[in-house]
Motif scaffolding. Structure first.
Motif, mmCIF file in Angstrom:
data_model
loop_
_atom_site.group_PDB
_atom_site.id
_atom_site.type_symbol
_atom_site.label_atom_id
_atom_site.label_comp_id
_atom_site.label_asym_id
_atom_site.label_seq_id
_atom_site.Cartn_x
_atom_site.Cartn_y
_atom_site.Cartn_z
ATOM 1 N N ASP A 94 0.740 -1.178 -0.151
ATOM 2 C CA ASP A 94 0.045 0.269 0.049
ATOM 3 C C ASP A 94 0.882 1.203 -0.102
ATOM 4 O O ASP A 94 0.751 2.187 0.830
ATOM 5 C CB ASP A 94 -0.876 -0.077 1.128
ATOM 6 N N MET A 95 1.855 1.265 -0.764
ATOM 7 C CA MET A 95 2.864 2.409 -1.070
ATOM 8 C C MET A 95 2.995 2.878 -2.288
ATOM 9 O O MET A 95 2.768 1.896 -3.206
ATOM 10 C CB MET A 95 4.052 2.018 -0.303
ATOM 11 N N THR A 96 3.471 4.106 -2.587
ATOM 12 C CA THR A 96 3.854 4.476 -3.890
ATOM 13 C C THR A 96 5.034 5.117 -3.998
ATOM 14 O O THR A 96 5.900 5.226 -2.633
ATOM 15 C CB THR A 96 3.029 5.399 -4.533
ATOM 16 N N ASP A 97 5.962 5.580 -4.812
ATOM 17 C CA ASP A 97 7.130 6.085 -5.017
ATOM 18 C C ASP A 97 7.096 7.535 -4.139
ATOM 19 O O ASP A 97 8.194 7.911 -3.640
ATOM 20 C CB ASP A 97 7.494 6.334 -6.646
ATOM 21 N N ASP A 98 5.936 8.081 -4.153
ATOM 22 C CA ASP A 98 5.805 9.238 -3.637
ATOM 23 C C ASP A 98 5.942 8.997 -1.827
ATOM 24 O O ASP A 98 6.515 9.813 -1.268
ATOM 25 C CB ASP A 98 4.466 10.053 -3.793
ATOM 26 N N ASP A 99 5.336 7.856 -1.615
ATOM 27 C CA ASP A 99 5.688 7.481 -0.159
ATOM 28 C C ASP A 99 7.121 7.302 0.294
ATOM 29 O O ASP A 99 7.736 7.737 1.264
ATOM 30 C CB ASP A 99 4.985 6.219 0.167
ATOM 31 N N ILE A 100 8.107 6.814 -0.849
ATOM 32 C CA ILE A 100 9.365 6.486 -0.523
ATOM 33 C C ILE A 100 10.156 7.636 -0.327
ATOM 34 O O ILE A 100 11.146 7.866 0.200
ATOM 35 C CB ILE A 100 9.852 5.626 -1.763
ATOM 36 N N GLU A 101 9.772 8.896 -0.970
ATOM 37 C CA GLU A 101 10.545 10.224 -0.848
ATOM 38 C C GLU A 101 10.741 10.827 0.562
ATOM 39 O O GLU A 101 11.615 11.171 0.873
ATOM 40 C CB GLU A 101 9.891 11.129 -1.705
ATOM 41 N N SER A 102 9.664 10.300 1.319
ATOM 42 C CA SER A 102 9.684 10.755 2.766
ATOM 43 C C SER A 102 10.615 9.889 3.650
ATOM 44 O O SER A 102 10.426 10.145 5.021
ATOM 45 C CB SER A 102 8.324 11.105 3.345
ATOM 46 N N ILE A 103 11.019 8.844 3.221
ATOM 47 C CA ILE A 103 11.802 7.757 3.886
ATOM 48 C C ILE A 103 13.275 7.779 3.920
ATOM 49 O O ILE A 103 13.887 8.323 2.638
ATOM 50 C CB ILE A 103 11.466 6.505 3.546
ATOM 51 N N ALA A 104 13.968 7.971 4.998
ATOM 52 C CA ALA A 104 15.380 8.030 4.925
ATOM 53 C C ALA A 104 15.939 6.701 4.502
ATOM 54 O O ALA A 104 15.694 5.650 5.031
ATOM 55 C CB ALA A 104 15.875 8.617 6.288
ATOM 56 N N PRO A 105 17.222 6.826 3.927
ATOM 57 C CA PRO A 105 18.190 5.618 3.706
ATOM 58 C C PRO A 105 18.585 5.246 5.050
ATOM 59 O O PRO A 105 18.985 5.910 5.907
ATOM 60 C CB PRO A 105 19.185 6.196 2.813
#
Length: 216
Positions: A94-105
């Motif tokens: 239930d995620m998109t690439d936009d959700d990934i942008e807010s996650i830190a490596p």
């Protein structure tokens, strides 16, 4: 023996160690917890964005149309083919690439990204090649080894394994090896040793990436 064959021979032991990590072995067996795979997929999505940026830098520094076309072919693979695989899994989370942008490596991922971008910043085409190729080539080696075991086809992650074990992907890796040999054939032994060191560094960072989910 060609320069790239020598480089690959030196790095196979590192890639073999990648295969023995719990993450890869459990992925092959289908016993890898889905939450663990989710963390990997999220971190890989973050990584691939920066990986693609390096190929963009390669295109900028390329001197011939042929080179631009080759670099663009990988860039397209990363942004289209690999993204399609990732997006299928992200949808399950239930995620998109936009959700990934807010996650830190995670730290291991950040070190790998920093290494890629620092290499790209120097603007040397051959150094950039040696920094990015271990990701592509090690995946072909690792996943083809996994696919050799008939039991891997029973894994819940078989579709992921199969994508990287594909013969067309392996041939693309061989093409890049030949391309890199052509770029490096006139270099001195000292220059080749420097490039070999960059390739090994990237391979070790790949190993850290596979260990990453089990270090939390």
């Amino acid at each position: 023996m060609s320069f790239m064959n020598e480089v690959l021979e030196k790095n196979i032991p590192i890639w073999d160690e990648c295969i023995t990590t719990p993450f890869v072995q459990e992925m092959k067996a289908g016993t890898l917890p889905f939450e663990c795979f989710k963390e990997y997929m999220i971190q890989d999505s973050i990584y691939l964005k920066h990986y693609a940026r390096v190929y963009g830098k390669e295109i900028y520094h390329a001197k011939t149309l042929r080179d631009i076309q080759l670099y663009y072919s990988v860039l397209s693979f990363v942004t289209d083919t690999e993204s399609a695989v990732r997006l299928r899994y992200l949808e399950q989370f239930d995620m998109t690439d936009d959700d990934i942008e807010s996650i830190a490596p995670l730290p291991e991922n950040q070190r790998y990204i920093d290494f890629l971008l620092e290499t790209a910043e120097r603007g040397d085409e051959k150094e950039m090649l040696m920094a990015v190729l271990p990701c592509m080539m090690s995946y072909s080696y690792i996943f083809r080894r996994l696919a050799e075991d008939p039991k891997s086809k029973e894994s819940r992650y078989w579709d992921f394994i199969e994508d990287y074990a594909d013969e067309r992907y392996a041939e693309s890796c061989r093409e890049w090896s030949r391309f890199t040999d052509g770029k490096c054939e006139t270099l001195s032994d000292t220059e080749k040793e420097k490039l070999s060191h960059i390739f090994k560094k990237a391979s070790l960072l790949e190993l850290d990436f596979w260990k990453m989910p089990y270090r939390r």
